[in-house]
Design a protein around this motif. Structure first.
Motif, mmCIF file in Angstrom:
data_model
loop_
_atom_site.group_PDB
_atom_site.id
_atom_site.type_symbol
_atom_site.label_atom_id
_atom_site.label_comp_id
_atom_site.label_asym_id
_atom_site.label_seq_id
_atom_site.Cartn_x
_atom_site.Cartn_y
_atom_site.Cartn_z
ATOM 1 N N MET A 112 0.844 -1.209 0.000
ATOM 2 C CA MET A 112 0.000 0.000 0.000
ATOM 3 C C MET A 112 0.877 1.256 0.000
ATOM 4 O O MET A 112 0.588 2.223 -0.713
ATOM 5 N N HIS A 113 1.945 1.221 0.795
ATOM 6 C CA HIS A 113 2.858 2.373 0.852
ATOM 7 C C HIS A 113 3.509 2.592 -0.527
ATOM 8 O O HIS A 113 3.592 3.722 -1.015
ATOM 9 N N GLU A 114 3.972 1.488 -1.130
ATOM 10 C CA GLU A 114 4.587 1.558 -2.461
ATOM 11 C C GLU A 114 3.595 2.112 -3.488
ATOM 12 O O GLU A 114 3.942 2.959 -4.318
ATOM 13 N N LEU A 115 2.360 1.629 -3.418
ATOM 14 C CA LEU A 115 1.316 2.109 -4.335
ATOM 15 C C LEU A 115 1.068 3.598 -4.125
ATOM 16 O O LEU A 115 0.923 4.356 -5.101
ATOM 17 N N GLN A 116 1.044 4.021 -2.851
ATOM 18 C CA GLN A 116 0.849 5.443 -2.542
ATOM 19 C C GLN A 116 1.981 6.283 -3.163
ATOM 20 O O GLN A 116 1.723 7.320 -3.773
ATOM 21 N N LEU A 117 3.237 5.788 -3.018
ATOM 22 C CA LEU A 117 4.376 6.514 -3.608
ATOM 23 C C LEU A 117 4.243 6.573 -5.128
ATOM 24 O O LEU A 117 4.515 7.617 -5.750
ATOM 25 N N GLN A 118 3.818 5.464 -5.739
ATOM 26 C CA GLN A 118 3.652 5.447 -7.199
ATOM 27 C C GLN A 118 2.551 6.407 -7.635
ATOM 28 O O GLN A 118 2.691 7.101 -8.660
ATOM 29 N N LEU A 119 1.452 6.450 -6.866
ATOM 30 C CA LEU A 119 0.361 7.381 -7.185
ATOM 31 C C LEU A 119 0.838 8.834 -7.084
ATOM 32 O O LEU A 119 0.507 9.671 -7.943
ATOM 33 N N GLU A 120 1.615 9.099 -6.034
ATOM 34 C CA GLU A 120 2.141 10.471 -5.876
ATOM 35 C C GLU A 120 3.079 10.825 -7.027
ATOM 36 O O GLU A 120 3.016 11.930 -7.573
ATOM 37 N N ALA A 121 3.939 9.864 -7.417
ATOM 38 C CA ALA A 121 4.855 10.100 -8.536
ATOM 39 C C ALA A 121 4.066 10.293 -9.828
ATOM 40 O O ALA A 121 4.393 11.177 -10.650
ATOM 41 N N SER A 122 3.028 9.514 -10.008
ATOM 42 C CA SER A 122 2.188 9.633 -11.199
ATOM 43 C C SER A 122 1.499 10.997 -11.234
ATOM 44 O O SER A 122 1.424 11.646 -12.286
ATOM 45 N N ALA A 123 0.997 11.442 -10.084
ATOM 46 C CA ALA A 123 0.346 12.761 -10.007
ATOM 47 C C ALA A 123 1.363 13.864 -10.329
ATOM 48 O O ALA A 123 1.043 14.829 -11.042
ATOM 49 N N GLN A 124 2.583 13.679 -9.799
ATOM 50 C CA GLN A 124 3.651 14.657 -10.067
ATOM 51 C C GLN A 124 3.954 14.711 -11.567
ATOM 52 O O GLN A 124 4.062 15.795 -12.151
ATOM 53 N N LEU A 125 4.084 13.516 -12.197
ATOM 54 C CA LEU A 125 4.348 13.465 -13.642
ATOM 55 C C LEU A 125 3.190 14.072 -14.431
ATOM 56 O O LEU A 125 3.416 14.785 -15.426
ATOM 57 N N GLN A 126 1.950 13.819 -13.989
ATOM 58 C CA GLN A 126 0.766 14.381 -14.662
ATOM 59 C C GLN A 126 0.794 15.907 -14.575
ATOM 60 O O GLN A 126 0.527 16.601 -15.554
ATOM 61 N N ALA A 127 1.170 16.426 -13.402
ATOM 62 C CA ALA A 127 1.238 17.879 -13.220
ATOM 63 C C ALA A 127 2.323 18.464 -14.128
ATOM 64 O O ALA A 127 2.110 19.495 -14.796
ATOM 65 N N GLU A 128 3.492 17.800 -14.179
ATOM 66 C CA GLU A 128 4.577 18.284 -15.057
ATOM 67 C C GLU A 128 4.151 18.210 -16.521
ATOM 68 O O GLU A 128 4.448 19.120 -17.310
ATOM 69 N N ASN A 129 3.452 17.141 -16.877
ATOM 70 C CA ASN A 129 2.979 16.972 -18.245
ATOM 71 C C ASN A 129 1.997 18.094 -18.610
ATOM 72 O O ASN A 129 2.087 18.684 -19.698
ATOM 73 N N ASN A 130 1.076 18.397 -17.688
ATOM 74 C CA ASN A 130 0.104 19.484 -17.927
ATOM 75 C C ASN A 130 0.824 20.826 -18.086
ATOM 76 O O ASN A 130 0.465 21.640 -18.960
ATOM 77 N N GLU A 131 1.828 21.044 -17.233
ATOM 78 C CA GLU A 131 2.589 22.302 -17.320
ATOM 79 C C GLU A 131 3.307 22.410 -18.667
ATOM 80 O O GLU A 131 3.301 23.468 -19.307
ATOM 81 N N LEU A 132 3.916 21.282 -19.115
ATOM 82 C CA LEU A 132 4.587 21.278 -20.418
ATOM 83 C C LEU A 132 3.597 21.527 -21.549
ATOM 84 O O LEU A 132 3.905 22.263 -22.508
ATOM 85 N N LYS A 133 2.396 20.953 -21.454
ATOM 86 C CA LYS A 133 1.365 21.171 -22.482
ATOM 87 C C LYS A 133 0.986 22.651 -22.538
ATOM 88 O O LYS A 133 0.838 23.232 -23.627
ATOM 89 N N GLU A 134 0.813 23.258 -21.338
ATOM 90 C CA GLU A 134 0.461 24.681 -21.291
ATOM 91 C C GLU A 134 1.568 25.542 -21.911
ATOM 92 O O GLU A 134 1.303 26.461 -22.682
ATOM 93 N N ARG A 135 2.815 25.211 -21.578
ATOM 94 C CA ARG A 135 3.944 25.975 -22.118
ATOM 95 C C ARG A 135 4.023 25.830 -23.632
ATOM 96 O O ARG A 135 4.276 26.805 -24.355
#
Length: 126
Positions: A91-114
């Protein structure tokens, strides 16, 4: 009586024989009672010893089975605890992966906006 009277009942020999026979019969009865009592006593002693030995065997076997059962319970507790820790770790590992995925999604959205901003600015320069 099993004897055949060879002489009349009233003779001293016959009377003595009857008295001796009666005494022997009485002693035989007493002896039989004694033998039966002794047999019963021996049977009781044997029965008591057998019961005691069986009780000892059952107690020993019961303790052994109880020890085996407790060992199995402890083994299951350890396995259950390990499984619980494994689930917690997963569960902890999954939580870390979800957080990393959210971080990548946020970076991806920022790159799309730029990219969209860059394309707009480039289009307006023409």
């Amino acid at each position: 009586p099993p004897w055949t009277p060879l002489v009349p009942d009233h003779t001293p020999v016959q009377k003595t024989f009857k008295r001796c026979y009666a005494e022997i019969a009485s002693q035989m009865d007493d002896l039989m009672v004694t033998v039966v009592e002794a047999e019963e006593k021996i049977q009781d002693q044997v029965y008591t010893r057998v019961v005691d030995q069986l009780q000892h065997v059952f107690d020993h076997q019961g303790r052994k089975e109880l020890r085996d059962l407790l060992g199995k319970v402890r083994h299951l507790q350890v396995a259950n605890q390990a499984m619980g820790e494994g689930v917690h770790d997963s569960m902890h590992e999954l939580q870390l992966q979800l957080e990393a995925s959210a971080q990548l999604q946020a970076e991806n959205n920022e790159l799309k906006e730029r990219l969209a901003r860059y394309q707009r600015e480039r289009g307006s320069m023409r």
